[in-house]
Design a protein around this motif. Structure first.
Motif, PDB file in Angstrom:
ATOM      1  N   GLY A  89      -0.520  -4.194   5.660  1.00  0.00           N
ATOM      2  CA  GLY A  89      -0.409  -3.016   6.772  1.00  0.00           C
ATOM      3  C   GLY A  89      -1.754  -2.918   7.546  1.00  0.00           C
ATOM      4  N   ALA A  90      -2.396  -2.019   7.017  1.00  0.00           N
ATOM      5  CA  ALA A  90      -3.660  -1.857   8.031  1.00  0.00           C
ATOM      6  C   ALA A  90      -4.705  -2.825   7.774  1.00  0.00           C
ATOM      7  N   ILE A  91      -4.786  -3.512   6.710  1.00  0.00           N
ATOM      8  CA  ILE A  91      -5.753  -4.536   6.439  1.00  0.00           C
ATOM      9  C   ILE A  91      -4.993  -5.800   6.042  1.00  0.00           C
ATOM     10  N   ARG A  92      -5.614  -6.840   6.354  1.00  0.00           N
ATOM     11  CA  ARG A  92      -4.959  -8.233   5.845  1.00  0.00           C
ATOM     12  C   ARG A  92      -5.993  -9.032   5.352  1.00  0.00           C
ATOM     13  N   PRO A  93      -6.326  -8.704   4.017  1.00  0.00           N
ATOM     14  CA  PRO A  93      -7.554  -9.504   3.306  1.00  0.00           C
ATOM     15  C   PRO A  93      -7.225 -11.052   3.255  1.00  0.00           C
ATOM     16  N   TYR A  94      -8.050 -11.847   3.360  1.00  0.00           N
ATOM     17  CA  TYR A  94      -7.747 -13.287   2.985  1.00  0.00           C
ATOM     18  C   TYR A  94      -8.003 -13.357   1.227  1.00  0.00           C
ATOM     19  N   LEU A  95      -7.227 -14.158   0.805  1.00  0.00           N
ATOM     20  CA  LEU A  95      -7.255 -14.468  -0.653  1.00  0.00           C
ATOM     21  C   LEU A  95      -7.861 -15.588  -0.979  1.00  0.00           C
ATOM     22  N   VAL A  96      -8.818 -15.870  -1.755  1.00  0.00           N
ATOM     23  CA  VAL A  96      -9.679 -16.999  -2.086  1.00  0.00           C
ATOM     24  C   VAL A  96      -9.624 -17.226  -3.631  1.00  0.00           C
ATOM     25  N   THR A  97      -8.999 -18.276  -4.108  1.00  0.00           N
ATOM     26  CA  THR A  97      -8.915 -18.488  -5.371  1.00  0.00           C
ATOM     27  C   THR A  97      -9.684 -19.939  -6.104  1.00  0.00           C
ATOM     28  N   ARG A  98      -9.579 -20.644  -5.520  1.00  0.00           N
ATOM     29  CA  ARG A  98     -10.037 -22.150  -6.093  1.00  0.00           C
ATOM     30  C   ARG A  98     -11.565 -22.145  -5.996  1.00  0.00           C
TER      31      ARG A  98
END
Ligand code: HEM
Length: 451
Positions: A50-59
């Protein structure tokens, strides 16, 4: 959708629309988060909250990019860190004195120092386990999280603050810090709500911070007056100087003490609480621990000299933190545009590194769902950033050796005297909060071992 331009230009991150794609998220945040991990499948994605759209980093290689190789572009500001800064002071490292503080912490809690105070720590833990045993006498159930918190405070307080704090003050400090972090939860859950809008928990948070200040400020003021003569963290912070000869003022001294307590207590308490749950579910792991403790420590108290031979205890602690990393997400504010794994990252956004998901990548960890301490046998190779329970890079945890030693002692002190059983059958799945924690309060009973 992620767009492959076919031109070698960075792609736009695929956005996972949380509410539409994962209607169960609100009912089961952990299940929803695992589903996001499955959909990302190691790729860099955006999660639409919604108000924020974080990038998700896993490798692991992407985690290394954020935490180490380009750490100056991924800073500890904004989401999570802003509310936390009202408790622990500035965590970003942009203040040059932060590095002096970090070095001081490292000196106090690193390997060589731990060797020097290991016996004192063991003694404090044995005494605290004795107090827990009194409360648990006759099979009376005790709350595992509360008991582990008391043990940890006993183990660290003398080392962190020396004789400048009484046991009663340390217990009050522990209670106030736990209250402060519980009161922060609504703000952490709603990061886009400005400080000017009141939220539940705000008043309790202010009260808790006042209680923390009421204990810590007089301790540092008195220490400054008397002269910094000890090897504890307060004395060492008072003596520390940056390259220009600047030292810490009272507020920075207070922040230093509080941030070390916050970093070193809640995570450890949660990890030790998980331990009893894990051992109840894995009797074969518990039996190997009993065997090791009996062989190495016998029925006497554990000491520093036992640590190198409490190997399985160390491996079990490491595996427990793979499966249940208390810091399940580590957010960073993105300073400038960048590219990770071919995906464009916008400056001003948020990147979230998730140890929880990294530790479950099937091509990084064989059978990631299986609890197997032998993964941590010395000599087993893996990417440096495949195991990120303790973060990494310039802000990596300074307390990991300290934690391992505490855990080895707690395991030895408890298992040499008792069999530990959970009351009922608590839900084994963890719950997401500021930290990953047991879903239900775990109550345990202690049963003296007839050896
Ligand atoms: C289960 C136990 C622990 C876990 C899972 C843990 C985890 C972490 C993680 C993930 C970070 C990095 C945060 C980030 O990069 O955003 C960190 C930083 C830190 N940890 Fe730990 N920690 C543990 C125990 C401890 C203990 C026992 C101490 C102190 C004795 C400690 C002191 C610190 C400090 C001072 C930092 C900040 C370092 C910096 O910002 O430069 N931690 N910890």
């Amino acid at each position: 959708m992620s767009v492959d331009t076919g031109t070698g230009l960075p792609r736009t991150a695929e956005t996972i629309p949380l509410r539409r794609a994962l209607p169960g998220f609100l009912r089961d945040p952990l299940g929803g988060f695992e589903e996001i991990g499955r959909r990302a499948n190691g790729g860099v994605v955006r999660v639409n909250l919604g108000a924020i759209r974080p990038y998700l980093v896993t490798r692991p290689e992407h985690v290394q990019h954020v935490m180490q190789d380009h750490a100056a572009n991924y800073v500890r500001e904004g989401w999570l860190w802003k509310p936390l800064s009202r408790l622990i002071g500035e965590p970003s490292g942009s203040d040059p004195l932060w590095w002096v503080k970090r070095e001081t912490f490292q000196t106090v809690v690193s390997g060589p120092s731990v060797a020097a105070f290991a016996d004192d720590m063991a003694e404090a833990i044995v005494r605290a386990v004795g107090e827990m045993a009194e409360r648990a006498e006759g099979g009376r159930p005790v709350d595992a999280m509360d008991e582990m918190a008391r043990i940890i405070y006993r183990a660290i307080t003398r080392i962190f603050i020396g004789d400048k704090i009484t046991i009663a003050q340390a217990d009050r400090l522990g209670a106030a810090l736990r209250a402060a972090s519980a009161a922060l939860r609504p703000r952490l859950a709603l990061p886009f709500v400005p400080d000017s809008v009141p939220l539940p928990g705000d008043r309790a948070f202010r009260r808790a911070v006042q209680a923390v200040d009421g204990i810590v400020f007089p301790i540092v003021e008195e220490a400054v007056r008397r002269g910094a003569d000890g090897d504890d963290i307060v004395s060492m912070l008072i003596r520390a100087r940056d390259p220009d000869g600047n030292g810490f003022d009272l507020r920075q001294l207070r922040d230093g003490v509080v941030s070390l307590f916050v970093a070193g207590t809640e995570t450890t308490t949660i990890a030790l609480t998980f331990l009893w749950q894990v051992l109840a579910e894995r009797p074969e792991v518990a039996e190997r621990l009993y065997e090791e403790v009996d062989r190495v420590v016998g029925d006497g108290p554990p000491r520093g000299v036992h640590l190198p031979r409490l190997r399985y205890a160390k491996m079990a602690a490491q595996e427990m933190l793979r499966v249940f990393p208390p810091g399940w997400m580590l957010p960073r504010f993105v300073r400038e545009d960048d590219v990770i794994g071919g995906v464009r990252i916008e400056g001003g956004g948020i990147v979230v590194v998730s140890p929880y998901l990294t530790h479950r990548l099937p091509d990084v960890w064989e059978d990631p769902g299986v609890f197997d301490p032998e993964r941590f046998l010395p000599g087993r190779e893996r990417h440096r950033f495949a195991y990120v329970t303790f973060g990494g890079g310039p802000h990596g945890c300074v307390g990991k050796h300290f934690f391992t030693v505490e855990t080895q002692f707690v395991i030895a002190a408890v298992l040499s005297r008792f069999r530990v059983r959970p009351v009922g059958s608590p839900d084994p799945r963890p719950a997401l909060g500021l930290t990953l924690r047991p879903r239900e309060r775990l109550r345990i009973t202690l049963h003296p071992r007839g050896r």
